[in-house]
Design a protein around this motif. Structure first.
Motif, PDB file in Angstrom:
ATOM      1  N   SER A  49       0.824  -1.206   0.000  1.00 12.42           N
ATOM      2  CA  SER A  49       0.000   0.000   0.000  1.00 12.42           C
ATOM      3  C   SER A  49       0.864   1.264   0.000  1.00 12.42           C
ATOM      4  CB  SER A  49      -0.927  -0.006   1.210  1.00 12.42           C
ATOM      5  OG  SER A  49      -1.744   1.140   1.228  1.00 12.42           O
ATOM      6  N   ALA A  50       1.968   1.250   0.738  1.00 18.69           N
ATOM      7  CA  ALA A  50       2.863   2.402   0.767  1.00 18.69           C
ATOM      8  C   ALA A  50       3.514   2.632  -0.590  1.00 18.69           C
ATOM      9  CB  ALA A  50       3.931   2.211   1.838  1.00 18.69           C
TER      10      ALA A  50
ATOM     11  N   LYS B  98       3.032   5.916  -3.100  1.00 14.01           N
ATOM     12  CA  LYS B  98       4.120   6.698  -3.704  1.00 14.01           C
ATOM     13  C   LYS B  98       3.931   6.843  -5.212  1.00 14.01           C
ATOM     14  CE  LYS B  98       7.520   5.424  -0.238  1.00 14.01           C
ATOM     15  NZ  LYS B  98       8.701   4.612   0.059  1.00 14.01           N
ATOM     16  N   ALA B  99       3.524   5.761  -5.870  1.00 10.00           N
ATOM     17  CA  ALA B  99       3.305   5.815  -7.315  1.00 10.00           C
ATOM     18  C   ALA B  99       2.157   6.771  -7.653  1.00 10.00           C
ATOM     19  CB  ALA B  99       3.006   4.415  -7.854  1.00 10.00           C
TER      20      ALA B  99
ATOM     21  N   LYS C 157       2.538   5.849 -13.609  1.00  9.86           N
ATOM     22  CA  LYS C 157       3.068   4.638 -12.986  1.00  9.86           C
ATOM     23  C   LYS C 157       1.952   3.938 -12.227  1.00  9.86           C
ATOM     24  CE  LYS C 157       7.803   6.298 -12.374  1.00  9.86           C
ATOM     25  NZ  LYS C 157       7.831   6.737 -13.723  1.00  9.86           N
ATOM     26  N   SER C 158       2.076   2.645 -12.134  1.00  7.52           N
ATOM     27  CA  SER C 158       1.125   1.850 -11.382  1.00  7.52           C
ATOM     28  C   SER C 158       1.895   0.754 -10.647  1.00  7.52           C
ATOM     29  CB  SER C 158       0.081   1.228 -12.317  1.00  7.52           C
ATOM     30  OG  SER C 158      -0.875   0.522 -11.569  1.00  7.52           O
ATOM     31  N   VAL C 159       1.256   0.128  -9.679  1.00  7.68           N
ATOM     32  CA  VAL C 159       1.880  -0.949  -8.916  1.00  7.68           C
ATOM     33  C   VAL C 159       1.074  -2.213  -9.160  1.00  7.68           C
ATOM     34  CG1 VAL C 159       2.575  -1.740  -6.640  1.00  7.68           C
ATOM     35  CG2 VAL C 159       2.662   0.679  -7.171  1.00  7.68           C
TER      36      VAL C 159
ATOM     37  N   THR D 183      12.008 -11.020   7.213  1.00  9.62           N
ATOM     38  CA  THR D 183      11.768  -9.734   6.553  1.00  9.62           C
ATOM     39  C   THR D 183      11.838  -9.956   5.060  1.00  9.62           C
ATOM     40  OG1 THR D 183      12.415  -7.444   6.355  1.00  9.62           O
ATOM     41  CG2 THR D 183      14.200  -9.013   6.642  1.00  9.62           C
ATOM     42  N   ASN D 184      11.063  -9.214   4.345  1.00 10.78           N
ATOM     43  CA  ASN D 184      11.077  -9.323   2.891  1.00 10.78           C
ATOM     44  C   ASN D 184      11.758  -8.105   2.304  1.00 10.78           C
ATOM     45  OD1 ASN D 184       9.763 -11.768   2.641  1.00 10.78           O
ATOM     46  ND2 ASN D 184       7.759 -10.823   2.765  1.00 10.78           N
ATOM     47  N   SER D 185      12.765  -8.345   1.515  1.00 14.00           N
ATOM     48  CA  SER D 185      13.456  -7.259   0.830  1.00 14.00           C
ATOM     49  C   SER D 185      13.031  -7.261  -0.628  1.00 14.00           C
ATOM     50  CB  SER D 185      14.961  -7.443   0.940  1.00 14.00           C
ATOM     51  OG  SER D 185      15.332  -8.664   0.351  1.00 14.00           O
ATOM     52  N   SER D 186      11.750  -7.197  -0.848  1.00 15.37           N
ATOM     53  CA  SER D 186      11.237  -7.337  -2.196  1.00 15.37           C
ATOM     54  C   SER D 186      11.150  -5.993  -2.904  1.00 15.37           C
ATOM     55  CB  SER D 186       9.859  -7.985  -2.156  1.00 15.37           C
ATOM     56  OG  SER D 186       8.987  -7.202  -1.386  1.00 15.37           O
ATOM     57  N   THR D 187      11.261  -6.063  -4.208  1.00 14.06           N
ATOM     58  CA  THR D 187      11.016  -4.896  -5.030  1.00 14.06           C
ATOM     59  C   THR D 187       9.601  -5.038  -5.563  1.00 14.06           C
ATOM     60  OG1 THR D 187      11.921  -6.037  -6.941  1.00 14.06           O
ATOM     61  CG2 THR D 187      13.425  -4.645  -5.696  1.00 14.06           C
ATOM     62  N   TYR D 188       8.828  -4.020  -5.412  1.00 19.35           N
ATOM     63  CA  TYR D 188       7.431  -4.084  -5.817  1.00 19.35           C
ATOM     64  C   TYR D 188       7.316  -3.906  -7.317  1.00 19.35           C
ATOM     65  CZ  TYR D 188       6.893  -3.541  -0.840  1.00 19.35           C
ATOM     66  OH  TYR D 188       6.981  -3.719   0.512  1.00 19.35           O
ATOM     67  N   GLY D 189       6.258  -4.442  -7.872  1.00 18.22           N
ATOM     68  CA  GLY D 189       6.047  -4.410  -9.306  1.00 18.22           C
ATOM     69  C   GLY D 189       5.535  -3.067  -9.781  1.00 18.22           C
ATOM     70  N   VAL D 190       6.399  -2.060  -9.812  1.00 16.62           N
ATOM     71  CA  VAL D 190       6.027  -0.738 -10.300  1.00 16.62           C
ATOM     72  C   VAL D 190       6.313  -0.692 -11.796  1.00 16.62           C
ATOM     73  CG1 VAL D 190       6.427   1.747 -10.119  1.00 16.62           C
ATOM     74  CG2 VAL D 190       6.569   0.320  -8.085  1.00 16.62           C
TER      75      VAL D 190
END
Length: 130
Positions: free
Chosen positions: A18-19, A23-24, A40-42, A70-77
């Motif tokens: 959600s964060a 931002k997008a 941009k979209s997520v 912890t997840n160090s993921s990159t979100y699908g932007v």
């Protein structure tokens, strides 16, 4: 042993999504008049696939310690490369962005309420039901 069966980590991941979406949306609204800016979209499906494969766990010195993840993921932007909404090549639809902003805020508030409920339950258990 997981106290809530992974519910808190799932809520944490939802809040992170959600964060990132917020931002997008904020970038899109800020660049509504920028020529040739692409909205941009997520992507939730991209977020889920990246979250599955990037888990880091900490070293536990005793078996009774709660496992830390912890997840160090990159979100699908992603951006809409071929989409034009305005005559200047800008791809931001302000009405759509405002609707996305409201939807994301409702989603975020629901996650915060659920997280608060889980933590209040934990606090009640720690206090012994008082």
């Amino acid at each position: 042993m997981s106290i809530f069966g992974g519910a808190i980590s799932s809520l944490e991941q939802g809040l992170g999504f959600s964060a990132t979406k917020q931002k997008a949306i904020a970038q899109n609204i800020a660049n509504v008049d920028t020529p040739n800016y692409k909205a941009k979209s997520v992507s939730f499906s991209e977020y889920l696939s990246s979250a599955k494969h990037s888990t880091i766990s900490a070293h536990r010195t005793q078996v009774k310690h709660i496992d830390f993840h912890t997840n160090s993921s990159t979100y699908g932007v992603f951006d809409y490369a071929n989409y034009r909404y305005n005559h200047n090549g800008n791809g931001v639809d302000m009405d759509k962005e405002q609707a996305n902003l409201a939807t994301n805020q409702i989603y975020y508030n629901a996650l915060i309420d659920r997280m608060s409920g889980k933590l209040n339950t934990l606090q009640t258990v720690i206090k012994g039901g008082r």
